[in-house]
Write a protein that holds these residues in place. Structure first.
Motif, PDB file in Angstrom:
ATOM      1  N   PRO A 130       0.829  -1.212   0.000  1.00 23.72           N
ATOM      2  CA  PRO A 130       0.000   0.000   0.000  1.00 23.72           C
ATOM      3  C   PRO A 130       0.862   1.259   0.000  1.00 23.72           C
ATOM      4  CG  PRO A 130      -0.710  -1.561   1.685  1.00 23.72           C
ATOM      5  CD  PRO A 130       0.606  -2.053   1.186  1.00 23.72           C
ATOM      6  N   HIS A 131       0.347   2.319  -0.611  1.00 21.77           N
ATOM      7  CA  HIS A 131       1.127   3.550  -0.707  1.00 21.77           C
ATOM      8  C   HIS A 131       1.379   4.167   0.666  1.00 21.77           C
ATOM      9  CE1 HIS A 131      -2.959   5.239  -0.347  1.00 21.77           C
ATOM     10  NE2 HIS A 131      -2.354   6.318   0.105  1.00 21.77           N
ATOM     11  N   TRP A 132       0.506   3.855   1.645  1.00 25.26           N
ATOM     12  CA  TRP A 132       0.638   4.447   2.968  1.00 25.26           C
ATOM     13  C   TRP A 132       1.574   3.665   3.886  1.00 25.26           C
ATOM     14  CZ3 TRP A 132      -0.941   0.597   6.078  1.00 25.26           C
ATOM     15  CH2 TRP A 132      -1.919  -0.278   5.607  1.00 25.26           C
ATOM     16  N   CYS A 133       1.998   2.465   3.486  1.00 29.24           N
ATOM     17  CA  CYS A 133       2.875   1.640   4.321  1.00 29.24           C
ATOM     18  C   CYS A 133       4.261   2.271   4.393  1.00 29.24           C
ATOM     19  CB  CYS A 133       2.967   0.225   3.754  1.00 29.24           C
ATOM     20  SG  CYS A 133       4.017  -0.884   4.733  1.00 29.24           S
ATOM     21  N   THR A 134       4.847   2.278   5.580  1.00 27.62           N
ATOM     22  CA  THR A 134       6.173   2.890   5.762  1.00 27.62           C
ATOM     23  C   THR A 134       7.313   1.954   5.388  1.00 27.62           C
ATOM     24  OG1 THR A 134       6.175   2.240   8.100  1.00 27.62           O
ATOM     25  CG2 THR A 134       5.371   4.450   7.570  1.00 27.62           C
ATOM     26  N   GLY A 135       7.004   0.740   4.946  1.00 25.82           N
ATOM     27  CA  GLY A 135       8.055  -0.166   4.490  1.00 25.82           C
ATOM     28  C   GLY A 135       8.353  -1.277   5.482  1.00 25.82           C
ATOM     29  N   ARG A 143       6.595 -15.839   9.506  1.00 20.63           N
ATOM     30  CA  ARG A 143       5.636 -16.554   8.674  1.00 20.63           C
ATOM     31  C   ARG A 143       4.932 -15.583   7.717  1.00 20.63           C
ATOM     32  NH1 ARG A 143       1.193 -18.631  12.038  1.00 20.63           N
ATOM     33  NH2 ARG A 143       1.358 -16.533  12.888  1.00 20.63           N
ATOM     34  N   LEU A 144       4.308 -16.145   6.696  1.00 18.24           N
ATOM     35  CA  LEU A 144       3.500 -15.327   5.793  1.00 18.24           C
ATOM     36  C   LEU A 144       2.418 -14.606   6.591  1.00 18.24           C
ATOM     37  CD1 LEU A 144       2.645 -14.456   2.913  1.00 18.24           C
ATOM     38  CD2 LEU A 144       1.234 -16.531   2.823  1.00 18.24           C
ATOM     39  N   ALA A 145       1.845 -15.310   7.583  1.00 20.71           N
ATOM     40  CA  ALA A 145       0.768 -14.720   8.389  1.00 20.71           C
ATOM     41  C   ALA A 145       1.241 -13.524   9.206  1.00 20.71           C
ATOM     42  CB  ALA A 145       0.181 -15.779   9.319  1.00 20.71           C
ATOM     43  N   ASP A 146       2.558 -13.378   9.396  1.00 27.35           N
ATOM     44  CA  ASP A 146       3.084 -12.279  10.209  1.00 27.35           C
ATOM     45  C   ASP A 146       3.273 -10.986   9.417  1.00 27.35           C
ATOM     46  OD1 ASP A 146       3.234 -13.995  12.380  1.00 27.35           O
ATOM     47  OD2 ASP A 146       5.271 -14.642  11.877  1.00 27.35           O
ATOM     48  N   ILE A 147       3.160 -11.048   8.100  1.00 27.64           N
ATOM     49  CA  ILE A 147       3.387  -9.856   7.293  1.00 27.64           C
ATOM     50  C   ILE A 147       2.299  -8.825   7.583  1.00 27.64           C
ATOM     51  CG2 ILE A 147       3.367  -8.935   4.934  1.00 27.64           C
ATOM     52  CD1 ILE A 147       4.704 -11.485   4.004  1.00 27.64           C
ATOM     53  N   THR A 148       2.729  -7.647   7.982  1.00 28.82           N
ATOM     54  CA  THR A 148       1.795  -6.574   8.334  1.00 28.82           C
ATOM     55  C   THR A 148       2.274  -5.273   7.710  1.00 28.82           C
ATOM     56  OG1 THR A 148       1.323  -7.640  10.462  1.00 28.82           O
ATOM     57  CG2 THR A 148       0.706  -5.329  10.238  1.00 28.82           C
ATOM     58  N   HIS A 149       1.351  -4.559   7.105  1.00 25.60           N
ATOM     59  CA  HIS A 149       1.635  -3.218   6.587  1.00 25.60           C
ATOM     60  C   HIS A 149       1.241  -2.195   7.650  1.00 25.60           C
ATOM     61  CE1 HIS A 149       2.265  -5.010   2.651  1.00 25.60           C
ATOM     62  NE2 HIS A 149       1.073  -5.577   2.719  1.00 25.60           N
ATOM     63  N   GLY A 179      -2.946 -12.865   7.858  1.00 26.83           N
ATOM     64  CA  GLY A 179      -2.877 -13.278   9.250  1.00 26.83           C
ATOM     65  C   GLY A 179      -3.680 -14.522   9.547  1.00 26.83           C
ATOM     66  N   ASP A 180      -3.481 -15.051  10.770  1.00 26.13           N
ATOM     67  CA  ASP A 180      -4.246 -16.220  11.185  1.00 26.13           C
ATOM     68  C   ASP A 180      -5.749 -15.924  11.128  1.00 26.13           C
ATOM     69  OD1 ASP A 180      -1.923 -17.709  11.681  1.00 26.13           O
ATOM     70  OD2 ASP A 180      -1.708 -16.807  13.666  1.00 26.13           O
ATOM     71  N   GLN A 181      -6.088 -14.653  11.332  1.00 25.83           N
ATOM     72  CA  GLN A 181      -7.441 -14.158  11.073  1.00 25.83           C
ATOM     73  C   GLN A 181      -7.289 -13.022  10.050  1.00 25.83           C
ATOM     74  OE1 GLN A 181      -8.964 -13.092  14.973  1.00 25.83           O
ATOM     75  NE2 GLN A 181      -9.727 -15.164  15.297  1.00 25.83           N
ATOM     76  N   PRO A 182      -7.238 -13.355   8.760  1.00 21.97           N
ATOM     77  CA  PRO A 182      -6.916 -12.356   7.735  1.00 21.97           C
ATOM     78  C   PRO A 182      -7.825 -11.140   7.799  1.00 21.97           C
ATOM     79  CG  PRO A 182      -6.936 -14.567   6.801  1.00 21.97           C
ATOM     80  CD  PRO A 182      -7.493 -14.686   8.177  1.00 21.97           C
TER      81      PRO A 182
END
Length: 232
Positions: A130-135, A143-149, A179-182
């Motif tokens: 997303p354009h608003w994510c700081t990186g 894990r893939l489930a841990d990826i957070t913007h 996430g585990d609860q997307p």
């Protein structure tokens, strides 16, 4: 009965092998008579050449503990030559679990509207950024489930005379799509907290900080609502 005995040490940690990095520290307590203590010190002094009459307390204790440690290590090395290896590794891992491997930092690869991130369970993955994510440069590989913007943090606080600066609110736009609860849409990650014994003057400063926090929280909530409605 040992509960009433005086306890001394450990004074230091002794390496089992000067040329090998240890994996764990095992502390062992001995009950010794004064005769045994004198014997251990005598042997240690004979080995090192120290004069017990001129040794400091810590030096005496270190020599005795070193003698006991060395005796145990030498015997362990001798026994290791005869001990069968089968079933031992699992038992040692159960009794002395190895420390977790240090988390690795992400090496994100940013592209037009996407980012490539490393995961432990799915390897490299390409996700929408997303354009608003700081990186993700400071993220660790999980894990893939841990990826957070996460967007920029919005904060509010108060400068009090008794407690100095007090952080009252911390909020940011956040989205964990796997996430585990997307989360199908961005949410507002929010913390509001203040706890203190305040003078009337400081209480009014906190009240002003809460009003500022309310305004900033309203604006951020409006932005999240716009994004959830498909805004860019």
């Amino acid at each position: 009965m040992t509960e009433n005995l005086p306890v001394y040490g450990p004074t230091t940690v002794f390496p089992a092998d000067q040329d090998t990095r240890g994996d764990v520290i095992v502390r062992v307590a001995f009950t010794l008579s004064r005769t045994q203590l004198a014997t251990a010190l005598s042997v240690a002094c004979a080995t090192t050449g120290h004069d017990a009459a001129h040794m400091a307390v810590d030096e005496i204790r270190t020599e005795i503990e070193g003698y006991l440690a060395a005796t145990g290590v030498v015997q362990a090395d001798e026994d290791a030559r005869q001990a069968p290896e089968q079933a031992l590794t699992a038992a040692i891992a159960r009794a002395y679990p190895p420390p977790p491997a240090p988390a690795a930092l992400q090496s994100p690869l940013y592209r037009d509207g996407t980012v490539v991130l490393q995961t432990l369970d799915h390897g490299d993955v390409t996700v929408i950024e997303p354009h608003w994510c700081t990186g993700h440069d400071d993220d660790t590989v999980g894990r893939l489930a841990d990826i957070t913007h996460d967007g920029p943090h919005v904060r509010a606080g108060a400068s009090t005379s008794r407690h100095g600066y007090v952080d009252i609110m911390d909020a940011c736009i956040s989205h964990a799509p796997f996430g585990d609860q997307p989360e199908p849409d961005p949410v507002l990650s929010l913390r509001v907290d203040v706890e203190m014994d305040a003078t009337p003057e400081d209480a009014r400063k906190v009240a002003q900080g809460l009003r500022v926090a309310s305004l900033r929280l309203d604006r951020t909530a409006d932005e999240v609502e716009r994004l959830r409605g498909g805004g860019q």
